[in-house]
Design an enzyme around this catalytic site. Structure first.
Site, PDB file in Angstrom:
ATOM      1  N   TYR A   1      -9.522   4.983   7.046  1.00 14.34           N
ATOM      2  CA  TYR A   1      -9.898   5.304   8.358  1.00 14.34           C
ATOM      3  C   TYR A   1     -11.046   6.374   8.171  1.00 14.34           C
ATOM      4  CZ  TYR A   1      -5.666   3.089   9.853  1.00 14.34           C
ATOM      5  OH  TYR A   1      -4.687   2.370  10.163  1.00 14.34           O
TER       6      TYR A   1
ATOM      7  N   PRO B   1      -5.314  -0.151  18.688  1.00 15.61           N
ATOM      8  CA  PRO B   1      -5.072  -0.302  17.203  1.00 15.61           C
ATOM      9  C   PRO B   1      -5.057   0.640  16.127  1.00 15.61           C
ATOM     10  CG  PRO B   1      -7.119  -1.330  17.745  1.00 15.61           C
ATOM     11  CD  PRO B   1      -6.587  -0.455  19.057  1.00 15.61           C
TER      12      PRO B   1
ATOM     13  N   HIS C   1       0.745  -1.169  -0.098  1.00 16.84           N
ATOM     14  CA  HIS C   1       0.093  -0.119   0.019  1.00 16.84           C
ATOM     15  C   HIS C   1       0.844   1.138  -0.057  1.00 16.84           C
ATOM     16  CE1 HIS C   1      -4.030  -1.644   1.287  1.00 16.84           C
ATOM     17  NE2 HIS C   1      -3.429  -2.490   0.332  1.00 16.84           N
TER      18      HIS C   1
ATOM     19  N   LYS D   1       0.183  -0.337  14.995  1.00 13.84           N
ATOM     20  CA  LYS D   1       1.535  -0.223  15.388  1.00 13.84           C
ATOM     21  C   LYS D   1       1.798  -1.586  16.430  1.00 13.84           C
ATOM     22  CE  LYS D   1       3.171   3.420  13.624  1.00 13.84           C
ATOM     23  NZ  LYS D   1       3.284   2.746  12.169  1.00 13.84           N
TER      24      LYS D   1
ATOM     25  N   TYR E   1       3.164   6.533  10.384  1.00  9.34           N
ATOM     26  CA  TYR E   1       2.570   5.538   9.800  1.00  9.34           C
ATOM     27  C   TYR E   1       3.414   4.265   9.125  1.00  9.34           C
ATOM     28  CZ  TYR E   1      -1.753   2.772   8.435  1.00  9.34           C
ATOM     29  OH  TYR E   1      -2.582   2.034   8.383  1.00  9.34           O
TER      30      TYR E   1
HETATM   31  P1  FAD Z   1       0.476 -11.916  21.658  1.00  9.49           P
HETATM   32  O1  FAD Z   1       0.113 -11.850  20.110  1.00  9.49           O
HETATM   33  O2  FAD Z   1      -0.584 -11.413  22.634  1.00  9.49           O
HETATM   34  O3  FAD Z   1       1.392 -13.137  22.012  1.00  9.49           O
HETATM   35  C1  FAD Z   1       1.661 -13.552  23.447  1.00  9.49           C
HETATM   36  C2  FAD Z   1       1.342 -15.071  23.353  1.00  9.49           C
HETATM   37  O4  FAD Z   1       1.739 -15.600  24.734  1.00  9.49           O
HETATM   38  C3  FAD Z   1      -0.028 -15.724  23.264  1.00  9.49           C
HETATM   39  O5  FAD Z   1       0.053 -16.716  22.159  1.00  9.49           O
HETATM   40  C4  FAD Z   1      -0.416 -16.094  24.321  1.00  9.49           C
HETATM   41  O6  FAD Z   1      -1.234 -17.273  24.174  1.00  9.49           O
HETATM   42  C5  FAD Z   1       0.854 -16.457  25.103  1.00  9.49           C
HETATM   43  N1  FAD Z   1       0.635 -16.522  26.597  1.00  9.49           N
HETATM   44  C6  FAD Z   1       0.025 -15.551  27.556  1.00  9.49           C
HETATM   45  N2  FAD Z   1       0.074 -15.941  28.618  1.00  9.49           N
HETATM   46  C7  FAD Z   1       0.859 -16.902  28.686  1.00  9.49           C
HETATM   47  C8  FAD Z   1       1.553 -17.914  29.627  1.00  9.49           C
HETATM   48  N3  FAD Z   1       1.331 -17.562  31.132  1.00  9.49           N
HETATM   49  N4  FAD Z   1       2.366 -18.822  29.122  1.00  9.49           N
HETATM   50  C9  FAD Z   1       2.625 -19.086  28.068  1.00  9.49           C
HETATM   51  N5  FAD Z   1       2.258 -18.498  27.146  1.00  9.49           N
HETATM   52  C10 FAD Z   1       1.247 -17.527  27.326  1.00  9.49           C
HETATM   53  N6  FAD Z   1      -0.912  -4.387  15.418  1.00  9.49           N
HETATM   54  C11 FAD Z   1      -0.139  -3.886  14.231  1.00  9.49           C
HETATM   55  O7  FAD Z   1       0.920  -3.771  14.177  1.00  9.49           O
HETATM   56  N7  FAD Z   1      -0.887  -3.795  13.210  1.00  9.49           N
HETATM   57  C12 FAD Z   1      -2.450  -3.807  13.030  1.00  9.49           C
HETATM   58  O8  FAD Z   1      -3.145  -3.517  12.000  1.00  9.49           O
HETATM   59  C13 FAD Z   1      -3.076  -4.234  14.092  1.00  9.49           C
HETATM   60  N8  FAD Z   1      -4.204  -4.537  14.463  1.00  9.49           N
HETATM   61  C14 FAD Z   1      -4.946  -4.888  15.536  1.00  9.49           C
HETATM   62  C15 FAD Z   1      -6.106  -5.111  15.499  1.00  9.49           C
HETATM   63  C16 FAD Z   1      -6.862  -5.517  16.964  1.00  9.49           C
HETATM   64  C17 FAD Z   1      -8.285  -5.775  16.745  1.00  9.49           C
HETATM   65  C18 FAD Z   1      -6.230  -5.975  17.805  1.00  9.49           C
HETATM   66  C19 FAD Z   1      -6.760  -6.691  19.020  1.00  9.49           C
HETATM   67  C20 FAD Z   1      -4.633  -5.723  17.712  1.00  9.49           C
HETATM   68  C21 FAD Z   1      -4.072  -5.376  16.723  1.00  9.49           C
HETATM   69  N9  FAD Z   1      -2.761  -5.179  16.598  1.00  9.49           N
HETATM   70  C22 FAD Z   1      -2.126  -4.592  15.594  1.00  9.49           C
HETATM   71  C23 FAD Z   1      -2.037  -5.676  17.721  1.00  9.49           C
HETATM   72  C24 FAD Z   1      -1.165  -6.685  17.769  1.00  9.49           C
HETATM   73  O9  FAD Z   1      -2.061  -7.749  17.236  1.00  9.49           O
HETATM   74  C25 FAD Z   1      -0.207  -7.082  18.868  1.00  9.49           C
HETATM   75  O10 FAD Z   1       0.335  -6.126  19.160  1.00  9.49           O
HETATM   76  C26 FAD Z   1       0.521  -8.154  18.618  1.00  9.49           C
HETATM   77  O11 FAD Z   1      -0.023  -9.609  18.691  1.00  9.49           O
HETATM   78  C27 FAD Z   1       1.713  -8.427  19.783  1.00  9.49           C
HETATM   79  O12 FAD Z   1       2.438  -9.598  19.785  1.00  9.49           O
HETATM   80  P2  FAD Z   1       2.814 -10.320  21.042  1.00  9.49           P
HETATM   81  O13 FAD Z   1       3.599 -11.742  20.480  1.00  9.49           O
HETATM   82  O14 FAD Z   1       3.634  -9.294  21.663  1.00  9.49           O
HETATM   83  O15 FAD Z   1       1.754 -10.636  21.890  1.00  9.49           O
HETATM   84  C1  PHB Z   2      -6.281  -4.691  10.194  1.00  7.20           C
HETATM   85  O1  PHB Z   2      -6.419  -4.698   9.067  1.00  7.20           O
HETATM   86  O2  PHB Z   2      -6.612  -5.292  10.982  1.00  7.20           O
HETATM   87  C2  PHB Z   2      -6.105  -3.079  10.682  1.00  7.20           C
HETATM   88  C3  PHB Z   2      -5.646  -2.374   9.842  1.00  7.20           C
HETATM   89  C4  PHB Z   2      -5.191  -1.033  10.064  1.00  7.20           C
HETATM   90  C5  PHB Z   2      -5.302  -0.772  11.782  1.00  7.20           C
HETATM   91  C6  PHB Z   2      -5.893  -1.703  12.424  1.00  7.20           C
HETATM   92  C7  PHB Z   2      -6.343  -2.971  11.954  1.00  7.20           C
HETATM   93  O3  PHB Z   2      -4.989   0.457  12.170  1.00  7.20           O
END
Ligand code: FAD
Ligand code: PHB
Length: 388
Positions: free
Chosen positions: A200, A292, A72, A296, A383
């Protein structure tokens, strides 16, 4: 059992760290509370920065992303029915990639399986011991049997609700938090996206976002109250609430269909610092959360992992702890800037109060963004992702 680094959590942060460490012959074990299928089923992020793409390439798992991801060059912002476009490519020379977190997770899991690195799924009661000393240990249970791994370092990649951050004594960590009184109701559907770029939307009824995963799979979000019950949102009601928030062209082009996933996510800003206690290092959502709106979260998880992986490589290969000692400070410098940007996107595009003063400020912010090249460049720079 013994390893060099125990990684708690198999989300993007844990899996990516594992892959990068493996590349540098640093032994690691991943302990994940859920099953692999459960982890793969979580629909979350969709937009990844250039620097995150580069890191996935470095980890050797970028091939499918380059083949299937959508590049994009800009984004659209719709304010009360009028759409504006901001070109990242023109403003910064950079682009972002639309490629789902589920796909990245799958690529990382496949990469890990291909090199035969150990992961334990469905690990219960994971707990870290002696993290302030030289010989930390991590215990866990599988099917009622207790196991223990001794290691040099523990990487807490277990997300916001994990145990890693909670293992740090309260007196050794400061937390900063803002909880927004709203959530995002998201729907995934096998319908063509309404636009080639993300839209957005700021609207008096509340924020909306038109995103996508592929040319035939759309992801939509609408701002909702935190009290909403997902059961009271049949698909029809979701589309009816999304439509009036869009501009006329988008409304006409919108193809609705059955949802294949629907969920509500609360919006929160949170930072814990420092991101280290003794031999425990926090990375990703375990240390910080962004709403979200700025896309980021996953990207910050990746940048933490880059700093941490490099610091661990320095420790083992160059016998220097400078990277480990500076890890928290380096990671937090990027984290706070993403916190600021995500907070700004959230407060500028959502209906956050009934005070008309707030609404007029939002309009002024957005008008400035569309008219000033300096403001647009600052937006685009953030962004597409700030440099490491
Ligand atoms: P997580 O993905 O939460 O992974 C943590 C892992 O640890 C999980 O698998 C969990 O099961 C495990 N765990 C938890 N507790 C324990 C335990 N006690 N013992 C062992 N394992 C455990 N980010 C972006 O960059 N761009 C986006 O467009 C974006 N959109 C989003 C949209 C939504 C609706 C949401 C909710 C989030 C979005 N995010 C986005 C954020 C992104 O999804 C998270 O920041 C990302 O998943 C973080 O990764 P992580 O590995 O740190 O944590
Ligand atoms: C998504 O596609 O899930 C998405 C895209 C942009 C955002 C958050 C989520 O800022």
């Amino acid at each position: 059992m013994r390893t060099q680094v125990v990684i708690i959590g198999a989300g993007p942060a844990g899996l990516l760290l594992g892959q990068l460490l493996h590349k540098h012959s640093i032994a690691n074990v991943i302990l994940e509370r859920q099953t692999a299928d459960h982890v793969l089923g979580r629909v979350r992020a969709g937009v990844i920065e250039q620097v995150t793409m580069n890191l996935l390439d470095e980890a050797g798992v970028g091939a499918r992303m380059h083949a299937d991801g959508l590049v994009h060059e800009g984004v659209q912002i719709c304010v009360d029915g009028t759409r504006h476009r901001l070109s990242f490519k023109e403003l910064t020379g950079k682009t972002v990639m639309v490629y789902g977190q589920t796909e990245i997770t799958k690529d990382l899991m496949d990469g890990r399986a291909a090199v035969g690195a150990p992961s334990v799924y469905s690990a219960q009661d994971v707990s870290a011991h002696d993290i302030s000393g030289d010989k930390p240990r991590v215990s866990y249970q599988v099917e009622g049997n207790t196991h223990e791994i001794s290691c040099d370092f523990v990487a807490g990649c277990d997300g916001f609700h994990g145990i890693s951050r909670k293992s740090i004594p309260e007196s050794a960590i400061d937390t900063y938090e803002r909880v927004y009184p709203l959530g995002w109701l998201g729907v995934l559907s096998d319908t063509p996206p309404v636009s080639e770029e993300l839209i957005y939307v700021r609207h008096p009824r509340g924020f909306a976002l038109c995103s996508m995963r592929t040319p035939t799979r759309s992801r939509y979000y609408i701002q909702c109250s935190l009290a909403e019950d997902i059961e009271s949102w049949p698909d029809e009601r979701f589309w009816q609430e999304l439509k009036p928030r869009l501009d006329e062209e988008a409304r006409e082009r919108l193809v609705t269909g059955p949802s294949i996933e629907k969920s509500i996510a609360p919006l929160r800003s949170f930072v814990a610092e420092p991101m280290r206690f003794g031999r425990l290092f926090l990375a990703g959502d375990a240390a910080h959360i962004v709403p979200p709106t700025g896309a980021k979260g996953l990207n910050l998880a990746a940048s933490d992992v880059r700093y941490l992986a490099r610091a661990l490589v320095e420790h083992y290969q160059e016998r220097s702890d400078a990277g480990l000692d500076h890890y928290s400070e380096r990671a937090l410098a990027r984290v706070w800037k993403a916190e600021r940007f995500s907070w700004w996107m959230t407060t500028t595009l959502h209906k956050i109060s009934d005070n008309p003063f707030d609404y007029r400020l939002q309009l002024a912010e957005l008008d400035y963004l569309f008219r000033s090249k300096a403001a647009a460049t600052a937006f685009a720079e953030n962004y597409v992702g700030l440099p490491y």
